[in-house]
Scaffold this active site. Structure first.
Site, PDB file in Angstrom:
ATOM      1  N   ASP A  22       0.955  -1.099  -0.078  1.00  0.00           N
ATOM      2  CA  ASP A  22      -0.007  -0.145   0.103  1.00  0.00           C
ATOM      3  C   ASP A  22       0.906   1.255   0.006  1.00  0.00           C
ATOM      4  O   ASP A  22       1.959   1.485   0.350  1.00  0.00           O
ATOM      5  CB  ASP A  22      -0.836  -0.115   1.199  1.00  0.00           C
ATOM      6  CG  ASP A  22      -2.097   0.851   1.196  1.00  0.00           C
ATOM      7  OD1 ASP A  22      -2.373   1.401   0.033  1.00  0.00           O
ATOM      8  OD2 ASP A  22      -2.703   1.265   2.269  1.00  0.00           O
ATOM      9  N   ASN A  70     -10.881  -2.497  -5.530  1.00  0.00           N
ATOM     10  CA  ASN A  70     -10.181  -1.389  -6.312  1.00  0.00           C
ATOM     11  C   ASN A  70     -10.640  -1.512  -7.742  1.00  0.00           C
ATOM     12  O   ASN A  70     -10.306  -0.422  -8.553  1.00  0.00           O
ATOM     13  CB  ASN A  70      -8.690  -1.985  -6.491  1.00  0.00           C
ATOM     14  CG  ASN A  70      -7.778  -1.800  -5.468  1.00  0.00           C
ATOM     15  OD1 ASN A  70      -6.857  -2.493  -4.834  1.00  0.00           O
ATOM     16  ND2 ASN A  70      -7.989  -0.651  -4.569  1.00  0.00           N
TER      17      ASN A  70
HETATM   18  C1  IPE Z   1      -5.521  -2.550  -0.248  1.00  0.00           C
HETATM   19  O1  IPE Z   1      -5.072  -1.215  -0.414  1.00  0.00           O
HETATM   20  C2  IPE Z   1      -5.519  -3.442  -1.442  1.00  0.00           C
HETATM   21  C3  IPE Z   1      -4.031  -3.619  -1.983  1.00  0.00           C
HETATM   22  C4  IPE Z   1      -3.167  -3.047  -1.612  1.00  0.00           C
HETATM   23  C5  IPE Z   1      -4.199  -4.181  -3.390  1.00  0.00           C
HETATM   24  P1  IPE Z   1      -6.223  -0.124  -0.695  1.00  0.00           P
HETATM   25  O2  IPE Z   1      -5.537   1.053  -0.670  1.00  0.00           O
HETATM   26  O3  IPE Z   1      -7.038  -0.638  -1.702  1.00  0.00           O
HETATM   27  O4  IPE Z   1      -6.820  -0.243   0.836  1.00  0.00           O
HETATM   28  P2  IPE Z   1      -7.925   0.879   1.655  1.00  0.00           P
HETATM   29  O5  IPE Z   1      -9.131   1.017   0.433  1.00  0.00           O
HETATM   30  O6  IPE Z   1      -7.089   2.001   1.799  1.00  0.00           O
HETATM   31  O7  IPE Z   1      -8.137   0.120   2.854  1.00  0.00           O
HETATM   32  C1  IPE Z   2      -1.612   0.313  -3.405  1.00  0.00           C
HETATM   33  O1  IPE Z   2      -1.302   1.661  -3.288  1.00  0.00           O
HETATM   34  C2  IPE Z   2      -1.653  -0.345  -4.722  1.00  0.00           C
HETATM   35  C3  IPE Z   2      -3.278  -0.622  -5.130  1.00  0.00           C
HETATM   36  C4  IPE Z   2      -4.120  -0.639  -4.180  1.00  0.00           C
HETATM   37  C5  IPE Z   2      -3.482  -1.254  -6.175  1.00  0.00           C
HETATM   38  P1  IPE Z   2      -2.481   2.675  -3.250  1.00  0.00           P
HETATM   39  O2  IPE Z   2      -2.849   3.107  -4.896  1.00  0.00           O
HETATM   40  O3  IPE Z   2      -3.791   2.043  -2.557  1.00  0.00           O
HETATM   41  O4  IPE Z   2      -1.693   3.904  -2.793  1.00  0.00           O
HETATM   42  P2  IPE Z   2      -2.585   4.812  -1.976  1.00  0.00           P
HETATM   43  O5  IPE Z   2      -2.766   4.055  -0.620  1.00  0.00           O
HETATM   44  O6  IPE Z   2      -3.505   5.513  -2.279  1.00  0.00           O
HETATM   45  O7  IPE Z   2      -1.247   5.929  -1.173  1.00  0.00           O
HETATM   46 MG    MG Z   3      -4.169   2.385  -0.642  1.00  0.00          MG
END
Ligand code: IPE
Ligand code: IPE
Ligand code: MG
Length: 248
Positions: A22, A70
């Site tokens: 993340d 996502n």
């Molecule tokens: C969790 O990250 C999913 C992945 C790392 C693929 P998100 O960024 O989607 O999670 P939330 O929504 O902030 O909890």
């Molecule tokens: C994790 O990084 C990757 C996916 C969930 C695909 P994020 O895209 O959630 O990045 P933040 O949490 O918005 O910084």
């Molecule tokens: Mg995230």
């Protein structure tokens, strides 16, 4: 000087590490770039973690790459992530084979675009005889999706009369999960400072050790992984027993 890697006790290596990768978006934003830039750099962190785990002898590495939720991001971001997936599958296949790593994927894969689905299936097939480590990508995955699917399959078997309700036990449920045959994660790492599970491996992490780090995923290095493993090795896993019982 003793390196971090040297501090790892090889006899007590986690067999299975799961990671919630993340913070890609925030990493990019802090640099004044588009979120997608963070995802691109996230691929490098995948490569280094994967390499570090394989070198150490970790048997299973399971990465949360794209959750069911996502899909609700902008189509621009979803498309960019799918393009990245296609490119990474193409460019990393050789590395997987050179390193004797088996690729696996779990999730509602039928929702992936055809091209990505097909290259994923062919990469899985292409690496199926590799046995140093299993790298599982969780794509279009969520714990609740997985549990719902398992419950449906078991309910159908009960209805057909193949399984009696009293035969539904933990082992049977395990068998119907996408992770069937894999040990539960010993260590679950989440980067970016968020301390939540976000619908990941809900059943399997019942007794996993949780490790949270402030580092954004694109900055997560081999050294960071070693640090997480060392932290894990300093914990006492009691599984409901007392400390005295464990030490005996
Ligand atoms: C969790 O990250 C999913 C992945 C790392 C693929 P998100 O960024 O989607 O999670 P939330 O929504 O902030 O909890
Ligand atoms: C994790 O990084 C990757 C996916 C969930 C695909 P994020 O895209 O959630 O990045 P933040 O949490 O918005 O910084
Ligand atoms: Mg995230």
């Amino acid at each position: 000087m003793e390196s971090l890697k040297d501090k790892i006790i090889m006899e007590r290596l986690p067999q299975h590490i799961a990671i919630i990768m993340d913070g890609n978006g925030r990493w990019a934003k802090e640099k004044g770039k588009l979120r997608v830039f963070g995802h691109q750099h996230g691929v490098d962190a995948v490569r280094s973690s994967c390499e570090a785990c394989a070198e150490l002898g970790v048997k299973y590495l399971t990465l949360y790459a794209f959750s069911t939720e996502n899909w609700n991001r902008s189509s621009f971001e979803v498309d960019a992530l799918m393009t990245l997936l296609a490119n990474a599958l193409k460019s990393e296949l050789k590395t997987l084979n050179n390193n004797n790593i088996r690729l696996n994927a779990i999730g509602d894969l039928s929702r992936l675009p055809k091209t990505q689905y097909n290259s994923l299936m062919s990469a899985i097939d292409n690496t199926k005889n590799n046995d140093r480590m299993t790298l599982t990508l969780c794509l279009s995955y969520s714990g609740r999706w997985e549990l719902t699917k398992a419950m449906r399959e078991i309910a159908a078997k009960v209805q057909e009369g193949v399984v009696k309700p009293e035969q539904v036990d933990e082992a049977l449920i395990d068998k119907h999960l996408a992770t069937a045959g894999m040990p539960d994660p010993d260590l679950l790492i989440r980067t970016s400072g968020e301390e939540r599970i976000s619908n990941y491996l809900l059943w399997q992490i019942a007794y996993s050790e949780l490790y949270f780090t402030e580092k954004y995923w694109p900055d997560f290095s081999k050294e960071d992984l070693y640090e997480a493993i060392i932290d894990y090795q300093n914990r006492e896993r009691r599984f409901g027993k007392t400390s005295e019982q464990i030490k005996k």
